[in-house]
Write an enzyme that holds these catalytic residues in place. Structure first.
Site, PDB file in Angstrom:
ATOM      1  N   ASP A  63       0.810  -1.211   0.000  1.00 57.89           N
ATOM      2  CA  ASP A  63       0.000   0.000   0.000  1.00 57.89           C
ATOM      3  C   ASP A  63       0.845   1.264   0.000  1.00 57.89           C
ATOM      4  OD1 ASP A  63      -2.375  -1.482   0.061  1.00 57.89           O
ATOM      5  OD2 ASP A  63      -2.369  -1.584   2.237  1.00 57.89           O
TER       6      ASP A  63
ATOM      7  N   ARG B 224      -0.928   1.148  16.794  1.00 60.01           N
ATOM      8  CA  ARG B 224      -1.354   2.271  15.953  1.00 60.01           C
ATOM      9  C   ARG B 224      -1.374   3.616  16.663  1.00 60.01           C
ATOM     10  NH1 ARG B 224       0.434  -0.647  12.159  1.00 60.01           N
ATOM     11  NH2 ARG B 224      -1.034  -1.588  10.692  1.00 60.01           N
TER      12      ARG B 224
END
Length: 410
Positions: free
Chosen positions: A20, A100
């Protein structure tokens, strides 16, 4: 927030070097009037995945690569709070989720230092990570524009990305045949996509290269491995009697657990965005630590605290899974958890054998277990007193029974 592309001159990109983010660099250059791209890679223990990233990022169009070494902070400030809380999400030990918010914090710090006009990430519009990244960024930079190419571009699949990469001469380490979506750090490794998207299929545990953190339980040794873990206030402080840091213990247990086929989880989970997804997680060291920690708590926590903590562990796990790390409720739960851990001190012995963790004894100076009370032999406990206790404990039942009889219900 509508983004004025003409004002975006410098973008900080969360960069892993995977499919990605490799594609995103040239895409941002093409679609945002050739801005400067500063790639940021957070080292949370993904090992050799960081090798060669600077050259790759620059060859893809980034002006530079910033590598943040966050491994100690990740273990001490993100993994350990989850461990103390016994936090899980549907059995998953939060290996991507708890990294995250830390990465988002790092991105915000670099964006401030570099004077960036926007922050970009490679999370898909179907997944959870878009929420986790963006809630974390909003906590530190509430007015910062956030670019999520998966919500904008014409590419519809990972196969489209591979073709786009080939057309733009972006080197990749994967092919269409090995195109699992993976996330790796020092706590876990996740696998999604390809054959795993069909829950009726068995994962290829014995296939070379599928499992990376260890072996299938079938291939584990025929002899068990004994270990001992010592905790102080809920934190691991020693392995087999040797004083180590939490990070050193996690890494050592990853090796021991992996060798014994520990910590493989095949899970169909409920994503935050509403759909179910199937993945395989490898968390060898984490699985051992959670098991040992919960085992020790059965000795050192009283019933009411232990039961309430188990309820709140679900809430804690959902907050982490949903990206709500930097919230008042999360801070309040941390205060509760820290209070419960004051007495979680002691040593747990475990036997690791072919994917199983078997209890082999636990001891603690703060243990609430009393052999003198629990013994089947003679003790100071007056068993005759139990009758009065049962009469009072069962009083509501007796009252209801008498009323039913009076009304002719029985």
């Amino acid at each position: 927030m509508t983004i004025d592309k003409s004002k975006i001159k410098k973008i900080v990109l969360a960069y892993s070097g995977g499919l990605d983010t490799s594609v995103i660099i040239p895409w941002l250059k093409e679609n945002y009037d050739n801005p400067e791209i500063i790639a940021v890679s957070a080292n949370v223990g993904q090992g050799d995945e960081l090798d060669g990233l600077e050259e790759k990022a620059k060859n893809s169009g980034a002006s530079k690569l910033v590598v943040l070494d966050l491994t100690d902070e990740y273990v001490n400030d993100y993994i350990m709070p989850c461990l103390k809380a016994d936090a899980k999400y549907e059995g998953y030990l939060l290996g991507t989720s708890n990294a995250r918010p830390l990465i988002a914090k790092g991105l915000a710090e670099v964006a401030i230092k570099e004077g960036a006009d926007a922050i970009a990430h490679g999370a898909t519009g179907k997944g959870n990570d878009q929420v986790r990244f963006e809630l974390g960024i909003k906590h530190f930079l509430p007015d910062m524009p956030i670019i999520a190419p998966w919500r904008e571009w014409e590419l519809k699949s990972r196969e489209d990305e591979i073709e786009y990469a080939a057309a733009h001469h972006v080197p990749l380490r994967i092919t269409k045949e090995t195109n699992y979506s993976k996330d790796k750090n020092l706590w876990h490794l996740s696998h999604e996509g390809l054959d795993l998207e069909d829950p009726s299929l068995e994962p290829s545990y014995e296939k070379p290269g599928f499992l990376e953190e260890g072996v299938s339980p079938i291939d584990a040794p025929d002899e068990p491995t004994y270990i001992s873990l010592t905790f102080a206030k809920g934190l691991p402080v020693a392995l087999n009697g040797q004083q180590l840091t939490p990070k050193e213990i996690v890494l050592a247990l990853n090796k021991l657990g992996g060798e014994n086929g520990i910590g493989i989880l095949d899970l169909v989970e409920d994503r935050l965005v509403g759909m179910k997804s199937r993945g395989v997680y490898e968390t060898p060291g984490g699985t051992i630590l959670y098991f040992a920690h919960e085992y020790l708590e059965t000795l050192t926590l009283d019933k009411e605290v232990q039961h309430e903590k188990a309820k709140l562990a679900i809430t804690y796990g959902e907050l982490v899974y949903d990206g709500k790390w930097f919230t008042p409720l999360k801070a309040a739960l941390d205060a509760f958890v820290d209070q419960t851990q004051e007495a979680v001190n002691g040593t747990v012995k475990l036997k690791l054998y072919k994917g199983n963790i078997i209890k082999a004894g636990a001891s603690s100076e703060d243990s609430l277990y009393s052999p003198e009370l629990a013994t089947f032999d003679a003790s100071d406990y007056d068993q005759a007193e139990a009758g009065g206790f049962i009469d009072l404990f069962g009083l509501p039942i007796s009252v209801q029974a008498r009323l039913d009889a009076k009304k002719g219900n029985k």
